[in-house]
Design an enzyme around this catalytic site. Structure first.
Site, PDB file in Angstrom:
ATOM      1  CB  SER A 255      -0.892   0.018   1.248  1.00 17.21           C
ATOM      2  OG  SER A 255      -1.582   1.247   1.336  1.00 17.21           O
TER       3      SER A 255
ATOM      4  CE1 TYR B 278      -4.524  -1.932   4.916  1.00 20.89           C
ATOM      5  CE2 TYR B 278      -3.568   0.242   4.537  1.00 20.89           C
ATOM      6  CZ  TYR B 278      -4.082  -0.947   4.051  1.00 20.89           C
ATOM      7  OH  TYR B 278      -4.145  -1.157   2.690  1.00 20.89           O
TER       8      TYR B 278
ATOM      9  CE  LYS C 152      -2.062  -4.103   3.018  1.00 22.42           C
ATOM     10  NZ  LYS C 152      -2.429  -5.243   2.167  1.00 22.42           N
TER      11      LYS C 152
ATOM     12  CB  VAL D  62      -7.858   1.589  -5.685  1.00 20.57           C
ATOM     13  CG1 VAL D  62      -8.378   0.931  -6.959  1.00 20.57           C
ATOM     14  CG2 VAL D  62      -6.392   1.216  -5.446  1.00 20.57           C
TER      15      VAL D  62
ATOM     16  CE  LYS E 127     -12.202  -0.752   0.840  1.00 20.08           C
ATOM     17  NZ  LYS E 127     -10.955  -0.379   0.124  1.00 20.08           N
TER      18      LYS E 127
ATOM     19  CG  HIS F 184     -17.791   7.764   0.807  1.00 20.98           C
ATOM     20  ND1 HIS F 184     -18.880   7.087   1.299  1.00 20.98           N
ATOM     21  CD2 HIS F 184     -16.717   7.023   1.159  1.00 20.98           C
ATOM     22  CE1 HIS F 184     -18.487   5.992   1.925  1.00 20.98           C
ATOM     23  NE2 HIS F 184     -17.171   5.934   1.850  1.00 20.98           N
TER      24      HIS F 184
ATOM     25  NE  ARG G 130      -5.741  10.737   0.307  1.00 23.29           N
ATOM     26  CZ  ARG G 130      -5.176  11.599   1.142  1.00 23.29           C
ATOM     27  NH1 ARG G 130      -4.239  12.419   0.713  1.00 23.29           N
ATOM     28  NH2 ARG G 130      -5.530  11.644   2.408  1.00 23.29           N
TER      29      ARG G 130
ATOM     30  CE1 TYR H 210      -7.456  12.589   5.586  1.00 25.33           C
ATOM     31  CE2 TYR H 210      -6.254  14.426   4.622  1.00 25.33           C
ATOM     32  CZ  TYR H 210      -7.286  13.510   4.577  1.00 25.33           C
ATOM     33  OH  TYR H 210      -8.143  13.523   3.512  1.00 25.33           O
TER      34      TYR H 210
HETATM   35  N1  LIG Z   1      -8.549   0.139  -2.197  1.00 31.29           N
HETATM   36  C1  LIG Z   1      -7.447   0.843  -2.047  1.00 31.29           C
HETATM   37  O1  LIG Z   1      -7.439   2.073  -2.266  1.00 31.29           O
HETATM   38  C2  LIG Z   1      -6.170   0.172  -1.618  1.00 31.29           C
HETATM   39  C3  LIG Z   1      -5.024   0.973  -1.472  1.00 31.29           C
HETATM   40  C4  LIG Z   1      -3.835   0.364  -1.064  1.00 31.29           C
HETATM   41  C5  LIG Z   1      -3.796  -1.005  -0.833  1.00 31.29           C
HETATM   42  N2  LIG Z   1      -4.927  -1.741  -0.955  1.00 31.29           N
HETATM   43  C6  LIG Z   1      -4.835  -3.184  -0.683  1.00 31.29           C
HETATM   44  O2  LIG Z   1      -5.463  -3.888  -1.726  1.00 31.29           O
HETATM   45  C7  LIG Z   1      -6.086  -5.070  -1.227  1.00 31.29           C
HETATM   46  C8  LIG Z   1      -7.552  -5.085  -1.592  1.00 31.29           C
HETATM   47  O3  LIG Z   1      -8.207  -3.991  -0.942  1.00 31.29           O
HETATM   48  P1  LIG Z   1      -9.722  -3.642  -1.245  1.00 31.29           P
HETATM   49  O4  LIG Z   1      -9.825  -2.182  -1.366  1.00 31.29           O
HETATM   50  O5  LIG Z   1     -10.221  -4.507  -2.323  1.00 31.29           O
HETATM   51  O6  LIG Z   1     -10.397  -4.041   0.155  1.00 31.29           O
HETATM   52  P2  LIG Z   1     -11.646  -4.978   0.523  1.00 31.29           P
HETATM   53  O7  LIG Z   1     -11.865  -4.780   1.971  1.00 31.29           O
HETATM   54  O8  LIG Z   1     -12.766  -4.716  -0.408  1.00 31.29           O
HETATM   55  O9  LIG Z   1     -11.079  -6.428   0.210  1.00 31.29           O
HETATM   56  C9  LIG Z   1     -10.345  -7.199   1.125  1.00 31.29           C
HETATM   57  C10 LIG Z   1     -10.916  -8.614   1.096  1.00 31.29           C
HETATM   58  O10 LIG Z   1     -10.106  -9.457   1.912  1.00 31.29           O
HETATM   59  C11 LIG Z   1     -10.965 -10.280   2.697  1.00 31.29           C
HETATM   60  N3  LIG Z   1     -10.190 -10.649   3.881  1.00 31.29           N
HETATM   61  C12 LIG Z   1      -9.624  -9.807   4.783  1.00 31.29           C
HETATM   62  N4  LIG Z   1      -8.935 -10.504   5.691  1.00 31.29           N
HETATM   63  C13 LIG Z   1      -9.068 -11.826   5.372  1.00 31.29           C
HETATM   64  C14 LIG Z   1      -8.578 -13.029   5.929  1.00 31.29           C
HETATM   65  N5  LIG Z   1      -7.800 -13.038   7.027  1.00 31.29           N
HETATM   66  N6  LIG Z   1      -8.925 -14.201   5.352  1.00 31.29           N
HETATM   67  C15 LIG Z   1      -9.704 -14.225   4.252  1.00 31.29           C
HETATM   68  N7  LIG Z   1     -10.183 -13.107   3.659  1.00 31.29           N
HETATM   69  C16 LIG Z   1      -9.866 -11.918   4.219  1.00 31.29           C
HETATM   70  C17 LIG Z   1     -12.187  -9.428   2.965  1.00 31.29           C
HETATM   71  O11 LIG Z   1     -13.337 -10.197   3.302  1.00 31.29           O
HETATM   72  C18 LIG Z   1     -12.340  -8.688   1.631  1.00 31.29           C
HETATM   73  O12 LIG Z   1     -13.154  -9.403   0.735  1.00 31.29           O
HETATM   74  C19 LIG Z   1      -5.817  -5.057   0.279  1.00 31.29           C
HETATM   75  O13 LIG Z   1      -4.679  -5.840   0.552  1.00 31.29           O
HETATM   76  C20 LIG Z   1      -5.551  -3.614   0.574  1.00 31.29           C
HETATM   77  O14 LIG Z   1      -4.754  -3.442   1.733  1.00 31.29           O
HETATM   78  C21 LIG Z   1      -6.097  -1.190  -1.344  1.00 31.29           C
END
Ligand SMILES: NC(=O)c1ccc[n+]([C@@H]2O[C@H](COP(=O)([O-])OP(=O)(O)OC[C@H]3O[C@@H](n4cnc5c(N)ncnc54)[C@H](O)[C@@H]3O)[C@@H](O)[C@H]2O)c1
Length: 316
Positions: A123, A146, A150, A177, A185, A194, A215, A276
């Site tokens: 991340s 968090y 990572k 993203v 979420k 949002h 951002r 922040y």
């Molecule tokens: N969305 C963003 O802006 C963003 C930015 C940086 C990093 N990320 C990373 O990308 C990945 C996906 O994020 P996202 O936005 O899709 O989030 P999300 O919360 O929609 O998806 C995460 C998924 O992982 C599952 N999960 C969590 N812990 C688990 C576990 N221990 N066992 C099984 N399933 C588990 C959840 O049920 C969920 O479906 C994550 O690793 C997140 O840290 C996302």
């Protein structure tokens, strides 16, 4: 490995989540003959994100998951690891670090003997507060637990890759993203989501004073493409996946106004967060050279594509 071969056997963890479901459906489309297995415990994901999915699903918590019991000697071409606690306001240190790090350690332990390619989500949060585009080589500065989890994942991936140079482990530092299949979420969904929902119900978009924080908003289709490109990476590494541009929340409101045909002024509110990120921007030099990654959706294009998708979902 060549991603022109379509008979792949893939795992996607976190495939019921936002990025994971978009990746799963894109893999299915790109490689129609591939076997895909999603592993997700639904702690934040939703099965509805996988509408049209034709593969297998294992509903288990990865932090305690026994890979060998589940898959025996089964082999895979790649494991995409996206599962994670993703609510950055969850400050439970034990839960965040235990679940995020131990899930990853179990994957590395399973993948190591067969040198199965692992592509995992890191991340931009690992960078903490920045004032210019972040390069992967600068030191980590996690501002919350968090981000700390990572950083630990990046540390153990880097060590594992160094110990076995012909085992490919690719970390992807996603920036902010946004895009289809993120509504589940709730509060942690993107500001694009949002603000657009507020404006759709004729509310002024609420942003922190005075909207000039910036951002790197990146469209989910771009990060999915970058993640699939990691199948062809020739070596291990950790790469930024963003749009490469830093855009302010005021600009985002302008883009949304144009797209939605509205003319709302922001409603500026106090920022309650002590820590922040006032600025995020991905330096894409390394992602370009190692992955051939090139984002196709500047904010205007990504928001337009996303708003069309949200409209198409109404009533479906
Ligand atoms: N969305 C963003 O802006 C963003 C930015 C940086 C990093 N990320 C990373 O990308 C990945 C996906 O994020 P996202 O936005 O899709 O989030 P999300 O919360 O929609 O998806 C995460 C998924 O992982 C599952 N999960 C969590 N812990 C688990 C576990 N221990 N066992 C099984 N399933 C588990 C959840 O049920 C969920 O479906 C994550 O690793 C997140 O840290 C996302």
């Amino acid at each position: 490995m060549s991603s022109t071969d379509s008979r792949f056997n893939f795992i996607v963890t976190g495939g019921a989540g936002f990025v994971g479901s978009n990746l799963t459906l894109a893999l299915q489309e790109r490689f129609p003959d591939a076997h895909i297995t999603v592993i997700d415990d639904f702690r934040s994901g939703n099965f509805k994100n996988l509408s049209g999915y034709r593969g297998d699903f294992v509903a288990q918590d990865l932090a305690t998951f026994d890979w060998h019991k589940q898959f025996g000697d089964g082999t895979f071409d790649a494991i995409f690891h996206l599962a994670s606690i993703t609510d950055t306001t969850n400050h439970d240190q034990l839960e965040q670090v235990h679940d995020n790090v131990e899930s990853f350690r179990r994957i590395l332990d399973f993948a190591r003997p067969t040198k199965t390619r692992v592509v995992y989500a890191s991340s931009a949060a690992t960078y903490g507060s920045a004032t210019e585009a972040s390069v992967e080589s600068i030191g980590a500065a996690p501002a919350n637990v968090y981000a700390f989890s990572k950083v630990i994942m990046d540390n153990i991936a880097t060590r594992a890759a160094a110990e076995l140079p012909d085992w490919i482990i690719v970390g992807l530092r996603y920036f902010n993203v946004y895009g289809p299949r993120e509504a589940h979420k709730g509060v942690p969904a993107s500001m694009v989501y949002h603000l657009s929902r507020q404006m759709k119900v004729a509310q002024r978009p609420r942003i922190f004073k005075h909207g000039e924080q910036k951002r790197d908003f990146v469209y989910v289709k771009d990060v999915v493409e970058g993640s699939i490109r990691a199948l062809d990476a020739q070596g291990s590494g950790i790469y930024n996946l963003g749009s490469g541009q830093a855009r302010s929340f005021n600009e985002l409101v302008d883009v949304l106004n144009k797209c939605l045909g509205t003319n709302f002024q922001p409603d500026y509110i106090d920022n309650p967060h002590a820590h922040y990120q006032n600025f995020t921007q991905a330096d894409l030099t390394n992602a370009r050279s190692a992955l051939g990654y090139e984002p196709r959706f500047p904010l205007e294009e990504g928001v337009r594509d996303y708003m069309q998708w949200l409209e198409s979902q109404l009533g479906s």
